[in-house]
Design an enzyme around this catalytic site. Structure first.
Site, PDB file in Angstrom:
ATOM      1  N   SER A 106       0.968  -1.624   0.095  1.00 51.83           N
ATOM      2  CA  SER A 106      -0.141   0.084   0.009  1.00 51.83           C
ATOM      3  C   SER A 106       1.089   1.257  -0.112  1.00 51.83           C
ATOM      4  O   SER A 106       1.526   1.544  -1.319  1.00 51.83           O
ATOM      5  CB  SER A 106      -0.880  -0.463   1.192  1.00 51.83           C
ATOM      6  OG  SER A 106      -2.038   0.985   1.283  1.00 51.83           O
ATOM      7  N   HIS A 242      -7.650  -5.420   0.567  1.00 52.71           N
ATOM      8  CA  HIS A 242      -6.263  -4.786   0.446  1.00 52.71           C
ATOM      9  C   HIS A 242      -5.782  -5.218   1.466  1.00 52.71           C
ATOM     10  O   HIS A 242      -4.372  -5.440   0.782  1.00 52.71           O
ATOM     11  CB  HIS A 242      -6.902  -3.315   1.204  1.00 52.71           C
ATOM     12  CG  HIS A 242      -5.874  -2.524   1.463  1.00 52.71           C
ATOM     13  ND1 HIS A 242      -5.214  -1.632   0.268  1.00 52.71           N
ATOM     14  CD2 HIS A 242      -5.058  -1.929   2.457  1.00 52.71           C
ATOM     15  CE1 HIS A 242      -4.033  -1.080  -0.419  1.00 52.71           C
ATOM     16  NE2 HIS A 242      -4.862  -1.518   1.503  1.00 52.71           N
TER      17      HIS A 242
END
Length: 264
Positions: A106, A242
């Site tokens: 990320s 995610h």
């Protein structure tokens, strides 16, 4: 004076809290792992001893866990500059012959990318491989939504709950949130103020990993990491969101091991 002599053992211990505790054989290839926004070194703690010939080195940014009293970074440039000092110093002191690799998830993916470019500008040794997950490519990333740095507590909690990866007990604990949310907002400020600048592609192979239902990543924009390397590029999709690369750690480790096979 070498970089290793300029960075103290105390500083290395702060940034690399599990340094020397990897449990791998001497001369193992260091893998510096950079966490997601609000994340910490513990996100990668369970990865240690899972990759033969690789010394997983979770990176601990300030503002969290053992460094919670230190102010977190709010901009990319100073973060990357200080990280370059640490990584170059540790690589110089390692027994792996100035070889290492980077993994970023990320926000950590963009930080890892900019770290390689900073090291290249300094003429330092570049990693043998760059692994990025949970992030659009830096030149096409879009932070046009509501600024996370200015969100209220309920909005932040809703964001974290939607992304997954944060235990529900923590989201329901006001005191725990007091510890976690400042670093989350600071890290998103780093991402939201980041401005990509054009430079030549890296002479480093890149592997990009992502959950196929990740709400913050576009598959098309993830694939554009291809533009950032003059070497090999591979793309790996995971079932999940995610944090799929952590939830399916065994598969992630197989991908890493295969890509690093020539170096370990």
């Amino acid at each position: 004076m070498t970089v290793g002599e300029l960075v103290s053992d105390e500083a290395l211990a702060r940034w690399l809290p599990f340094r020397g505790l990897t449990g791998t054989e001497p001369g193992a290839l260091p893998m510096y792992c950079l966490p997601h926004a609000g994340g910490a070194a513990s996100a990668f703690r369970l990865w240690q001893r899972k990759l033969s010939g690789v010394a997983v080195q979770p990176v601990q940014p300030p503002g969290r866990e053992g460094r919670h009293k230190e102010p977190p970074y709010l901009r990319m440039a100073p973060l990357v500059s200080d990280l370059a000092d640490v990584v170059l110093a540790d690589v110089e002191l390692s027994a792996a012959g100035r070889r290492y690799t980077l993994y970023g998830h990320s926000l950590g993916a963009i930080v890892a990318f900019e770290l390689v470019r900073e090291i290249r500008r300094r003429g330092g040794p570049e990693p043998v491989h760059l692994f990025v997950s949970g992030s659009d490519a830096p030149h096409v990333t879009d932070e046009s939504g509501p600024p996370v740095g200015g969100m209220s507590r309920p909005e932040l909690v809703a964001l974290l709950r939607g992304l997954g990866g944060t235990p529900e007990w923590l989201l329901a604990d006001p005191e725990a949130l007091d510890m976690v949310l400042p670093s989350v907002q600071a890290d998103f400020t780093v991402k939201e103020t980041y401005v990509y600048e054009e430079e030549p592609p890296l002479d480093v192979p890149i592997s990009a990993l992502c959950g196929e239902t990740d709400p913050r990543v576009s598959p098309v924009k993830l694939a554009r990491w291809l533009d950032q390397t003059a070497r090999e590029f591979t793309l790996h999709g995971f079932d999940g969101g995610h944090f799929a690369v952590f939830e399916q750690a065994q598969r992630t480790h197989r991908i890493l091991a295969e890509a690093l096979r020539p170096w370990v």
